[in-house]
Design a protein around this motif. Structure first.
Motif, PDB file in Angstrom:
ATOM      1  N   ARG A   1      -6.098   6.631 -22.004  1.00  0.00           N
ATOM      2  CA  ARG A   1      -6.765   7.781 -22.611  1.00  0.00           C
ATOM      3  C   ARG A   1      -5.940   8.300 -23.781  1.00  0.00           C
ATOM      4  O   ARG A   1      -6.443   8.527 -24.867  1.00  0.00           O
ATOM      5  N   PHE A   2      -4.645   8.474 -23.552  1.00  0.00           N
ATOM      6  CA  PHE A   2      -3.827   9.130 -24.580  1.00  0.00           C
ATOM      7  C   PHE A   2      -3.419   8.177 -25.690  1.00  0.00           C
ATOM      8  O   PHE A   2      -3.334   8.582 -26.850  1.00  0.00           O
ATOM      9  N   SER A   3      -3.159   6.926 -25.357  1.00  0.00           N
ATOM     10  CA  SER A   3      -2.688   6.059 -26.439  1.00  0.00           C
ATOM     11  C   SER A   3      -3.782   5.817 -27.478  1.00  0.00           C
ATOM     12  O   SER A   3      -3.493   5.519 -28.619  1.00  0.00           O
ATOM     13  N   LYS A   4      -5.048   6.027 -27.077  1.00  0.00           N
ATOM     14  CA  LYS A   4      -6.148   5.890 -28.039  1.00  0.00           C
ATOM     15  C   LYS A   4      -6.082   6.962 -29.116  1.00  0.00           C
ATOM     16  O   LYS A   4      -6.438   6.719 -30.264  1.00  0.00           O
ATOM     17  N   THR A   5      -5.701   8.170 -28.731  1.00  0.00           N
ATOM     18  CA  THR A   5      -5.748   9.269 -29.705  1.00  0.00           C
ATOM     19  C   THR A   5      -4.374   9.588 -30.291  1.00  0.00           C
ATOM     20  O   THR A   5      -4.275  10.290 -31.288  1.00  0.00           O
TER      21      THR A   5
ATOM     22  N   PHE B   1       8.498   0.556 -27.065  1.00  0.00           N
ATOM     23  CA  PHE B   1       8.209   0.089 -25.698  1.00  0.00           C
ATOM     24  C   PHE B   1       6.702   0.224 -25.505  1.00  0.00           C
ATOM     25  O   PHE B   1       6.151   1.315 -25.658  1.00  0.00           O
ATOM     26  N   ASP B   2       6.038  -0.872 -25.194  1.00  0.00           N
ATOM     27  CA  ASP B   2       4.589  -0.867 -25.057  1.00  0.00           C
ATOM     28  C   ASP B   2       4.191   0.069 -23.907  1.00  0.00           C
ATOM     29  O   ASP B   2       4.488  -0.199 -22.745  1.00  0.00           O
ATOM     30  N   SER B   3       3.487   1.156 -24.249  1.00  0.00           N
ATOM     31  CA  SER B   3       3.215   2.166 -23.216  1.00  0.00           C
ATOM     32  C   SER B   3       2.314   1.633 -22.105  1.00  0.00           C
ATOM     33  O   SER B   3       2.275   2.205 -21.017  1.00  0.00           O
ATOM     34  N   ALA B   4       1.597   0.551 -22.353  1.00  0.00           N
ATOM     35  CA  ALA B   4       0.783  -0.033 -21.278  1.00  0.00           C
ATOM     36  C   ALA B   4       1.698  -0.533 -20.148  1.00  0.00           C
ATOM     37  O   ALA B   4       1.246  -0.761 -19.029  1.00  0.00           O
ATOM     38  N   LYS B   5       2.982  -0.684 -20.467  1.00  0.00           N
ATOM     39  CA  LYS B   5       3.925  -1.175 -19.443  1.00  0.00           C
ATOM     40  C   LYS B   5       4.643  -0.043 -18.706  1.00  0.00           C
ATOM     41  O   LYS B   5       5.503  -0.305 -17.864  1.00  0.00           O
ATOM     42  N   LEU B   6       4.293   1.199 -19.007  1.00  0.00           N
ATOM     43  CA  LEU B   6       4.913   2.311 -18.263  1.00  0.00           C
ATOM     44  C   LEU B   6       4.608   2.149 -16.772  1.00  0.00           C
ATOM     45  O   LEU B   6       5.419   2.497 -15.912  1.00  0.00           O
TER      46      LEU B   6
ATOM     47  N   ARG C   1       4.065  12.705 -22.659  1.00  0.00           N
ATOM     48  CA  ARG C   1       5.363  12.726 -23.346  1.00  0.00           C
ATOM     49  C   ARG C   1       6.034  11.358 -23.226  1.00  0.00           C
ATOM     50  O   ARG C   1       6.653  10.874 -24.176  1.00  0.00           O
ATOM     51  N   SER C   2       5.877  10.718 -22.087  1.00  0.00           N
ATOM     52  CA  SER C   2       6.449   9.374 -21.922  1.00  0.00           C
ATOM     53  C   SER C   2       5.796   8.401 -22.893  1.00  0.00           C
ATOM     54  O   SER C   2       6.467   7.548 -23.471  1.00  0.00           O
ATOM     55  N   VAL C   3       4.468   8.506 -23.033  1.00  0.00           N
ATOM     56  CA  VAL C   3       3.753   7.592 -23.936  1.00  0.00           C
ATOM     57  C   VAL C   3       4.294   7.768 -25.356  1.00  0.00           C
ATOM     58  O   VAL C   3       4.555   6.803 -26.076  1.00  0.00           O
TER      59      VAL C   3
END
Ligand code: SER
Length: 595
Positions: free
Chosen positions: A363-367, A323-328, A313-315
């Motif tokens: 994993r999730f940002s790919k899909t 906001f670039d999710s890789a920076k979470l 959900r955050s992603v």
């Protein structure tokens, strides 16, 4: 009122109760031990249940602590000004020691003397009485003695003034303490149970004198206890005159970082503020869940599934505000820094937190992108006002969308989801993959005793170590047979192993056993397993759910199980024989010392 930071509130609370004879005990784990009925620790009293029931606590009869808690009943509500999935509860307990009079006295003194809250801002509720327990005129009289006027003492029924930890267990009437925010009363009947915003509950003192039995009866407990709980975030917010816990020092740095990276300001507009709060809350909870002393990792079941939902959900909301999710993961680092003195386990498990968060985000940002496109597409053609269950299942299975996320996205577009249809599709799928797993499992194992289970884990270690020692990534299992005595493992290799190689393989397996690595099982789609470089039988059906067993850095395989829980259980590995099996295939027989 005294403007204290979160750190100052924690320490002044513990100090106050320490001075009054309470032993300061550490926070227990967020993952309850010996209590399969709940996923998380939800209150300070939770880890203390055996002592509330009469067992002797080693630290004595007066205890105080700050307990980390997770409540996930309303994850979807997070985003407004008040809901949080993680919070800290300040608490003090009397285990058969003091009761109502002292407990109310302590609370009154802490609020008015330490926090300097004016008496006229305080209102309290007490139990109105029923067939199980009389009206609590005594608690009311104690409050009056301290100067709380009658019209600020409200008698309320069980629904409001009774505290249960669960369907059974210790419970009792309570007195709850509220702060009047100064807003005008919404009606003549407005009392602290009203949610118009005039009243904020900050402390709950439970007088635990009953045990609720399975047949719904209230039995008197061996001892009369007091269990109190004060929400840290809410109290910091209130004494500092803030509107939301998200404005307290607990969140300042993280929210500043999200704003800086996304260019979206907290408080500027509702949609962005909501997204910022969701990210700030969920990553904090994820950090604590992974970093816990009994930490969990994202998965499709139980606590791991809640963790997965929070991260995914955050992603999604990170993407929404740019906001670039890789920076979470950078937010997790800020939280580790912020909390490490109070919760040293976060520092100890810092590398694990970073690794697991990064892996799940990747994993999730790919899909995610494709999943969102897919959802938009199907919503265009949806018949009626509900997304059908099969599609919702496909979104879960192929794109990793937790059903709650699909429901949320559909809700935002004014649609519902056929949850029953989803459950049916899910169940059918489970049955199929279970049958598949059992089939595969039967192929290799003669029986499922503990020893054969451990030998099965040994074959996984053996495969991983053969690849490493021989420097050949293409080595695969060509056959496996396990009896109670030994394992037999066939693999592709075109020459006999040298004595040195055999010794090195044996040593590598024993090294993995000595490191006592946990054997982690996760369910995922075949596609996800492939992405993670898991080896094993890849079903051809798109989206098939499989179990993947991971043993640290040694081995990752699709497999039906079962396995040892950790490699130390195997005790020691011995290679018995290495021989030819057929052209280009070698055979190893080996055993372990576990009984
Ligand atoms: N157990 C009570 C609560 O959670 C008081 O600690 O509110």
């Amino acid at each position: 009122m005294k403007k204290l930071t979160s750190e100052q509130l924690r320490s002044s609370y513990l100090e106050f109760f320490k001075e009054r004879g309470h032993a300061v005990i550490p926070s227990a784990s967020l993952i309850p031990e010996n209590d399969p009925s709940v996923l998380f620790t939800t209150a300070g009293m939770h880890p203390l249940v055996p002592y509330l029931l009469g067992q002797k606590h080693p630290a004595g009869k007066r205890l105080t602590d700050v307990q980390k808690c997770v409540r996930t009943g309303d994850i979807d509500e997070v985003g407004d000004a008040t809901h949080l999935t993680f919070f800290e509860m300040l608490g003090n307990w009397s285990l058969g020691d003091y009761f109502k009079e002292e407990s109310i006295g302590f609370s009154f003194d802490f609020l008015t003397k330490v926090l300097e809250i004016p008496v006229e801002k305080i209102a309290v509720t007490v139990f109105a009485g029923d067939e199980d327990c009389p009206r609590d005129t005594f608690a009311a009289s104690v409050w009056e003695k301290h100067g709380i006027p009658k019209d600020r003492i409200f008698y309320l029924p069980k629904k409001n003034n009774w505290w249960y930890a669960g369907a059974t267990g210790p419970c009792g009437s309570d007195t709850e303490i509220f702060i009047d925010t100064g807003k005008p009363a919404c009606s003549d009947h407005c009392d602290p149970s009203c949610d118009c915003g005039k009243w904020v509950e900050i402390w709950n003192n439970v007088f635990m004198e009953f045990n609720r039995t399975a047949d719904g009866k209230f039995e008197p407990l061996k001892q009369k206890n007091v269990d109190t709980g004060m929400g840290l975030e809410r109290t910091v917010c209130m004494i500092n005159g803030l509107r939301s816990a998200y404005e307290t020092d607990l969140f300042t740095d993280v929210i500043a970082k999200i704003s800086e990276e996304s260019g979206k300001k907290y408080g500027e507009n509702e949609e962005d503020t909501r997204a910022i709060r969701i990210i700030a809350d969920h990553i904090r909870t994820a950090t604590f869940l992974i970093g816990d002393e009994r930490g969990v990792v994202p998965s499709n079941v139980d606590q791991g599934y809640v963790l997965r939902r929070l991260i995914r959900r955050s992603v999604r909301f990170a993407r929404q505000i740019g906001f670039d999710s890789a920076k979470l993961v950078d937010l997790a680092k800020i939280y580790i820094e912020k909390y490490k003195d109070v919760y040293p386990e976060l520092q100890v498990n810092a590398a694990k937190i970073v690794e697991e968060l990064t892996k799940e985000e990747e994993r999730f940002s790919k899909t995610l992108e494709n999943g969102l496109k897919e959802i938009e597409k199907v919503l265009k053609y949806v018949q009626g006002d509900k997304l059908n269950g099969k599609t919702a299942f496909r979104l879960y299975d192929t794109f990793g969308f937790p059903i709650e996320m699909t429901e949320e996205i559909c809700r935002e577009r004014g649609f519902g989801v056929d949850k029953e249809g989803y459950d049916k599709a899910f169940e059918e799928h489970q049955k199929k993959s279970q049958a598949g797993a059992e089939q595969k499992f039967k192929g290799g194992l003669a029986d499922t005793s503990k020893r054969t289970t451990y030998l099965h884990t040994a074959t996984h270690l053996l495969l991983g170590c053969l690849k490493k020692v021989l420097g050949r990534d293409d080595i695969q299992q060509k056959g496996s047979n396990i009896t109670a005595e030994r394992l037999r493992f066939d693999f592709n290799f075109d020459r006999p192993l040298t004595e040195e190689e055999k010794k090195a393989v044996e040593d590598a397996v024993n090294d993995a056993i000595a490191r006592d690595i946990p054997v982690v099982c996760e369910e995922m789609t075949v596609e996800q397993a492939r992405e993670q470089n898991a080896v094993g039988v890849f079903g051809s059906r798109y989206g098939e759910m499989v179990k993947v067993y991971t043993i640290g850095d040694v081995d990752k395989e699709i497999c039906g199980g079962p396995h040892a829980e950790h490699t130390g259980q195997l005790v020691h590995f011995r290679l018995l024989k290495e021989q030819s099996s057929s052209a280009g295939v070698r055979r190893i027989k080996a055993t372990i010392d576990a009984e």
